[in-house]
Scaffold this motif. Sequence first.
Motif: not given
Length: 369
Positions: A30-32, A231, A285-286
């Motif tokens: 997961r990433w923001q 990112e 992304s999540d």
Amino acid sequence: MTKKISVILLLLILLITYLLFYPVPVDPKRWQVAKNPGYSGDYTPNNILSQLEIIDIGKDSGPEDIAMDEQGNIYVSTHEGNILRINPKNLNIELFASIGGRPLGLAFDHAGNLIVADAFDGLVKVSPNGKKSKLLSEVDAEPLKYSNNLDIASDGTIYFSDASSKFGAKANGGSYPASLLDLMEHGGHGRVFSFNPETGKVTTLVSGLTFANGIALAHDESALYINETGEYRIHKHWLKGPKKGQTEVLIDALPSFPDNITRGLGGRYWVGLVSPRNPLVDKLSDKPFIRKIIQRMPAFIRPKATLYSHVIAFDDNGNIVANLQDPSGSYPTNTSVLETDKYIYIGSLTAKDFARLDKSALNSMSNDG
């Protein structure tokens, strides 16, 4: 009819089982995701890059990075494992060196050697007469799996990025397929190092990056600029002064995947933008479980680069000072920029040719094009 239904149900069960459980090389995290600014403001679309002069490089392709020697000759690294030398006056092209692998980043040291970040073989030195020798192939007894870009300081220190310590370019079918795996996983496998070629000492400066890419020293060498492709951002790592050793985000939320950084003229730093951000990648992304399912699908279904021509330049404060585009993507996957007094040379990961823009075609170098 009953037999046909049974066969269809069995095939559906097999398909679902495959999509849910078949092993894949990625373990998505997961990433923001940063909000996408889109093509507005500093990134307002224009057609400046539609004026590019296309340079035929023969049987080679994918001129990913660019360097210039003291005589003004231009060098490009190609998909075929070659370094080509181009005379900017008559566009005569010759093979400077064949090093194999997938040469990416290029930079000259102060002895006139061309240092190459080879995605397959680590750092490679090419002497002025074209002789190849290995410079650095491992760190802490572990092979470098994806050396990507580099810059060289006035004291000879080589700063370079290792895009992914997990998804090596050689082991995964090349630099582009390996990058897709690393971006899909988003596991923070990218690192940035400093290397002293005299002593052999290697120091890890930054780790935990999602596909560490472009590297460029500040004009005064007080800091190092680093592209984190996954990112959509650019970091500033301080090498000197009260913030020495600290890393901060200089430019966040780019509209595209950034690749190489190079020092330009007038205090500028140029960035090649490979492709616009993919809305599906951002939305997932999540959702690592769904990303894993997507990785099990045929390659033509998975997210991939979109054709779009785009390079930007920024200053030491992170202000966007140049924005050159061609939405048609006629010269796609822009990876690098080299600025000279007369031209802006632009590289590509996948194009069959090389390209340059005569700076007289620009009305200004401001961010409004």
